[in-house]
Structure formats: structure tokens, C-alpha cells
Write an enzyme that holds these catalytic residues in place. Structure first.
Site, mmCIF file in Angstrom:
data_model
loop_
_atom_site.group_PDB
_atom_site.id
_atom_site.type_symbol
_atom_site.label_atom_id
_atom_site.label_comp_id
_atom_site.label_asym_id
_atom_site.label_seq_id
_atom_site.Cartn_x
_atom_site.Cartn_y
_atom_site.Cartn_z
ATOM 1 N N ASP A 53 0.822 -1.214 0.000
ATOM 2 C CA ASP A 53 0.000 0.000 0.000
ATOM 3 C C ASP A 53 0.854 1.261 0.000
ATOM 4 O O ASP A 53 0.593 2.210 0.742
ATOM 5 C CB ASP A 53 -0.943 -0.011 1.218
ATOM 6 C CG ASP A 53 -2.072 1.009 1.103
ATOM 7 O OD1 ASP A 53 -2.398 1.406 -0.028
ATOM 8 O OD2 ASP A 53 -2.613 1.414 2.150
ATOM 9 N N GLU A 74 2.543 -2.753 -5.145
ATOM 10 C CA GLU A 74 2.264 -1.351 -4.819
ATOM 11 C C GLU A 74 3.459 -0.692 -4.122
ATOM 12 O O GLU A 74 3.307 0.058 -3.164
ATOM 13 C CB GLU A 74 0.980 -1.216 -3.990
ATOM 14 C CG GLU A 74 0.225 0.070 -4.280
ATOM 15 C CD GLU A 74 -1.177 0.115 -3.713
ATOM 16 O OE1 GLU A 74 -1.437 1.025 -2.906
ATOM 17 O OE2 GLU A 74 -2.002 -0.739 -4.082
ATOM 18 N N ASP A 89 -1.001 -9.755 -5.376
ATOM 19 C CA ASP A 89 -2.334 -9.215 -5.133
ATOM 20 C C ASP A 89 -3.128 -9.371 -6.418
ATOM 21 O O ASP A 89 -2.971 -8.604 -7.361
ATOM 22 C CB ASP A 89 -2.230 -7.737 -4.732
ATOM 23 C CG ASP A 89 -3.598 -7.082 -4.550
ATOM 24 O OD1 ASP A 89 -4.619 -7.793 -4.630
ATOM 25 O OD2 ASP A 89 -3.640 -5.852 -4.337
#
Length: 308
Positions: A67, A97, A208
């Protein structure tokens, strides 16, 4: 805990101006309640127990969407990520990310021990870290997704682990419920790449995927590829890797949970090549940091694999 299927609602768009008002400021390393409330087991504790076992012959792996696009408490969360990687000391780290500040921080603190591979340089991207003392990098490539609208790709590395050939893959599939078609195209590409690998190579994918159960069912997995979570008997403690009931980083008032993050295995089939099997799986990142955030809005997955 109420039993809810893997299908669910997509999380709303992140509000960049959201505050940490609902995060308990000043709590350091406070364990969250177990995801599997009915069982009363802490996935974090179970994962840590595996660290004390003899793991010299086992390949360990962490995959985690960190994130990096969330600017809130970013330095503290980067330090949290580094602390987890130092504690678990995995042979392979697959990250999604990533942003450049995270990469610089990880290089600074873990560059002596790990080889870094990046799936991009700008905006956000994926990356791999390979423990130098255990994993030898032979080659790597970035495979484009032709129709992505979100800068997504597949990062692939050919490595040796204790003399055995592995192909490692990571990706961050297209996000948001409306992009199911593109996400399924990306899954199809990954499955094809896994299936086409030479028969003396073991293939591991972690990332992910943003996948919903119906999407996986529509695409289907090749007979040679297994979902590691399913192979291990669908352990409840790591059923959901994005869970707004327990992870408060996004301050979402509605309880939603998904198994977005997945690990896939395709074993080598050539005679004489050791068969790699999943040994254990658990979640990491379940503790709040001093700032009141979790390291990411996703839990990370820690896996170990044995070869016979």
C-alpha cells in the site's frame, strides 16, 4: 464470525483526506483480534511458531501488497515492513504497490542481504527481494499486460535455490470490481506462463490478484497449478487478506473481506526433480504500529515449501 463467501463488495475509492481519527494512537505492537474469531486462534502467533522449526531445507516466501500509494504514516509503515522482513527473514519477498521511497528504504536497510528486482521505476510497481545467501538470480523479465489501464505487469525471475530451478512470479492484477474482464485476462496470461515453464522448473506465483471466486471459476486453473491456500486445507486463519473489520487503515465503516492475495504453485514434473510441496501458510502484518496504523491495508502471506 459470520460466515461470508469470498464474493463481496469492492472497497470504495480511497479518500486522500481521510484522517487516522479511528486509529488508536499510541498503541504499539498491539495484536488485533484473530480473523477467525470462532476458532480463537491467532494467525500471527501460528506464523511465528514456524520460525523456530528447522527451515534450512525449506523455501520461505512472503508476498505483500504494501500500500505504498497511501501517504499516511508512510515512514512508520515502511519501518514496519522492514521490521517484519527482518523478523521472518524469508528467502523470497514478493511486493506489490511499491513506490520509490519504500525501495530506497529497503535498499538502505536490507540491501546487504537481498538482491532487488523491480517491475517498474515510476508511479507504483511490483518488486522482488531474493536472499543472497540462499537464492541465486539467473535472469529476470517484465511481461506486459497488453490491455491494462493501471500500469500492471508480470514480474518474472529465474533462480536457483539449493541447486533446484525455480521460476518466481509476482503481479498486481487490475483493481476494482468493474475491471473483472481485464483481471481474468491477466490471470489467463499468468496461468499460461506457469504451464509453459520447462518441466524441470518449479513455478511459484504470489501477488495481489484482486480476484473474486467467480472470476477464478470462470477462468479455471490448469491441472498442473494449485492454489496453495486450498492445497493446505483452506486454513481459516488466513482466509482473508483484505479485511476492513480488523484492518482500520482505510477507515471503511462497512465490514468487507476478500482473499485478494494468493499464492499459486506449479510443481516440476521431470523425473528425478524433487517435488515441492506447501508446508505452511500464515498472515503477517497483524499488529498495529506505534502510529496507530497497520503496515498495510492488506495482510501479508508467509509461506514455507519443502522439497522431497
Amino acid at each position: 464470525m459470520e460466515k461470508i463467501g469470498e464474493e463481496g463488495e469492492e472497497s470504495p475509492e480511497r479518500n486522500p483526506s481521510s484522517s487516522t481519527a479511528n486509529r488508536q494512537e499510541g498503541e504499539e505492537n498491539t495484536p488485533r483480534h484473530s480473523v477467525n474469531m470462532a476458532e480463537g486462534a491467532s494467525c500471527s502467533d501460528e506464523t511465528r511458531e514456524t520460525l523456530s522449526e528447522d527451515d534450512d531445507n525449506k523455501l520461505s516466501l512472503i508476498t505483500w501488497n504494501v500500500d505504498g500509494l497511501d501517504g499516511e504514516e508512510q515512514p512508520e509503515r515502511a519501518r514496519g515492513l522492514c521490521s517484519y522482513l527482518t523478523e521472518y527473514s524469508p528467502d523470497v519477498v514478493l511486493l506489490q504497490e511499491l513506490v520509490q521511497p519504500y525501495v530506497r528504504f529497503l535498499h538502505k536497510h536490507l540491501g546487504v542481504d537481498y538482491t532487488f528486482i523491480e517491475g517498474g521505476k515510476e508511479h507504483y510497481f511490483t518488486g522482488m527481494m531474493l536472499k543472497k545467501s540462499r537464492v541465486t538470480l539467473l535472469d529476470s523479465e517484465i511481461v506486459a499486460y497488453p490491455t491494462t489501464q493501471m500500469l500492471r505487469n508480470l514480474l518474472v525471475a529465474q533462480v536457483l535455490f539449493r541447486g533446484q530451478k525455480f521460476c518466481l512470479m509476482t503481479s498486481h492484477f487490475e483493481s476494482c470490481k468493474a475491471n473483472a474482464e481485464e483481471r481474468m485476462r491477466q490471470l489467463q496470461l499468468v496461468m499460461r506462463k506457469m504451464s509453459e515453464a520447462p518441466d524441470d522448473v518449479t513455478v511459484l506465483f504470489g501477488g495481489d490478484t484482486n480476484l473474486r471466486a467467480a472470476e477464478v471459476a470462470e477462468v479455471g486453473l490448469p491441472s498442473s497449478v494449485c492454489d496453495v491456500w486450498e492445497q493446505l486445507g483452506r486454513p481459516l486463519c488466513c482466509r482473508f487478506t483484505w479485511d476492513t473489520k480488523y484492518n482500520t487503515n482505510n477507515n471503511i465503516p462497512v465490514n468487507r473481506h476478500f482473499r485478494f492475495d494468493r499464492v499459486y504453485l506449479r510443481r516440476a514434473s521431470k523425473d528425478g526433480v524433487p517435488q515441492v510441496d506447501p508446508d505452511s501458510m500464515g498472515l503477517v502484518g497483524l499488529e498495529k504500529l506505534k502510529c496507530g496504523c497497520f503496515t498495510s491495508d492488506h495482510w501479508g502471506i508467509y509461506c514455507r515449501f519443502s522439497a522431497e
